[in-house]
Write an enzyme that holds these catalytic residues in place. Structure first.
Site, PDB file in Angstrom:
ATOM      1  CG  LEU A 122      19.091  19.412  -3.385  1.00 11.79           C
ATOM      2  CD1 LEU A 122      20.270  19.950  -2.588  1.00 11.79           C
ATOM      3  CD2 LEU A 122      18.965  17.912  -3.181  1.00 11.79           C
ATOM      4  CG  ASP A 123      13.036  18.668   0.032  1.00 10.39           C
ATOM      5  OD1 ASP A 123      13.587  19.288   0.944  1.00 10.39           O
ATOM      6  OD2 ASP A 123      12.959  17.420   0.023  1.00 10.39           O
ATOM      7  CG  MET A 124      12.006  25.501   1.573  1.00 12.70           C
ATOM      8  SD  MET A 124      10.423  26.328   1.776  1.00 12.70           S
ATOM      9  CE  MET A 124      10.938  27.909   2.463  1.00 12.70           C
ATOM     10  CB  THR A 175      16.986  18.818   0.923  1.00 20.20           C
ATOM     11  OG1 THR A 175      15.871  17.968   1.186  1.00 20.20           O
ATOM     12  CG2 THR A 175      18.216  17.958   0.695  1.00 20.20           C
ATOM     13  NE  ARG A 193      12.892  16.154   2.823  1.00 22.95           N
ATOM     14  CZ  ARG A 193      13.435  16.595   3.953  1.00 22.95           C
ATOM     15  NH1 ARG A 193      13.010  16.102   5.099  1.00 22.95           N
ATOM     16  NH2 ARG A 193      14.374  17.526   3.939  1.00 22.95           N
TER      17      ARG A 193
END
Length: 336
Positions: free
Chosen positions: A136-138, A140, A259
């Site tokens: 998961l990106d930062m 999220t 996104r």
């Protein structure tokens, strides 16, 4: 929160993110003090504990062996998962899913390891190397799965297994039926490789690369007016815009997929939370906390498969047309 002694379970302070959630031995199931944060009851935990208690009573087993019984059943179905262990964690916003970051940003893995997640059951063995299932990106939040089995993690990640990933997404912008349809059909979006995080926003440097994303399941949960108003010419106030909560399910795990899809449709993602991955659910796991759960065989999971059956139907029609006997050409008759 846990390290600050803010979380209690049945009146006792939880000092480690790694713990096993067990039902209350009290037959009356008085779970009014099940799990509390700063003295306030965490909603939903009492119902989970009660259902666990009733299920164990039906089996006639000991309350202390609930998780062990489930594990034994899974091992009989798939012998290759005998030593597989799984932890579910609720990732907080602003964390990276990595062991080491050269820029010194907060690491979710380091925090969980410090809290005791991945400790070996034997005191004489080294700690387990945790393997994340996907990333998961930062910015999220939500469900992250960790395991000690690299092959199991790979099986969960493979797109060909079609495991459903479900998210709750808050977007800002004008959401139209055409945009909803575009998400379900598929979107071609620009790939932004250079991502910089500034405060609570992600700033992307546009590139010339494009990527085709498959269709996703999307539904509207609710719309909320955005805080902030502007003055009309006649003196009345008008709400600037709306924030819409969406529930999205996809079977791919491409980098920044949602996104990019929503951004290509002119929608700004203001919050992104993953709530399930296959048959693993976030449920009521508090932010920053991790619990160990029985490993589930991905082959027997229910939340998987292709999201839409339209493609297979259209292919079937094309095949049927190809097998049809060729029609005779039209012969024109000249009556002159």
């Amino acid at each position: 929160m846990i390290l600050a002694d803010r979380v209690t379970l049945f009146g006792k302070i939880c000092n480690s993110p790694a713990f096993q959630l067990r039902p209350n031995p009290d037959p009356n199931q008085n779970s009014s003090s099940a799990m509390k944060l700063d003295g306030k009851l965490v909603q939903g935990v009492d119902k989970t504990l009660k259902s666990m208690y009733l299920e164990q009573q039906k089996n006639g087993g000991d309350l202390t062996t609930l998780n062990e019984t489930s594990n034994e059943q899974k091992k009989k179905k798939n012998p290759s998962m005998q030593n597989t262990r799984v932890w579910l964690a609720n990732k907080m916003k602003g964390e990276l899913v990595t062991e080491h970051d050269p820029d010194g940003r907060p690491s979710m893995l380091q925090r969980l390891i410090r809290g005791g997640v991945g400790e070996s059951k034997s005191k004489h063995k080294a700690p387990i190397h945790l393997k994340p299932v996907g990333r998961l990106d930062m910015m999220t939040e939500g469900l992250m799965i960790f395991t000690n089995d690299g092959q199991y993690a790979r099986d969960l990640e493979l797109p060909k297994n079609f495991l459903w990933r479900t998210y709750r997404v808050r977007v800002h912008g004008r959401l139209t039926p055409m945009k909803m349809r575009a998400m379900r059909v598929g979107v071609t979006a620009r790939i932004d490789d250079n991502i910089n995080v500034e405060g609570d926003a992600s700033v992307a440097s546009p590139t010339g690369k494009m990527m085709k994303y498959k269709g996703i399941k999307v539904s509207i949960e609710r719309k909320t007016p955005q805080s902030g108003r502007r003055q009309r010419r006649n003196g009345s106030e008008e709400v600037r815009g709306t924030n819409t909560w969406l529930r999205i399910t996809c079977t791919e795990g491409k980098n920044r997929q949602l996104r990019r899809i929503l951004g290509a449709l002119g929608l700004d993602v203001t919050r992104l939370i993953r709530i399930s991955y296959g048959d693993y659910d976030l449920n009521t796991i508090p932010p920053g906390k991790a619990i160990e759960v029985p490993a589930r065989d991905y082959a027997s999971m229910k939340k998987k498969g292709q999201l839409f059956t339209g493609d297979s139907k259209s292919k079937k029609k094309v095949k049927e047309k190809a097998t049809e006997e060729p029609r005779s050409t039209v012969e024109w008759v000249n009556y002159a």
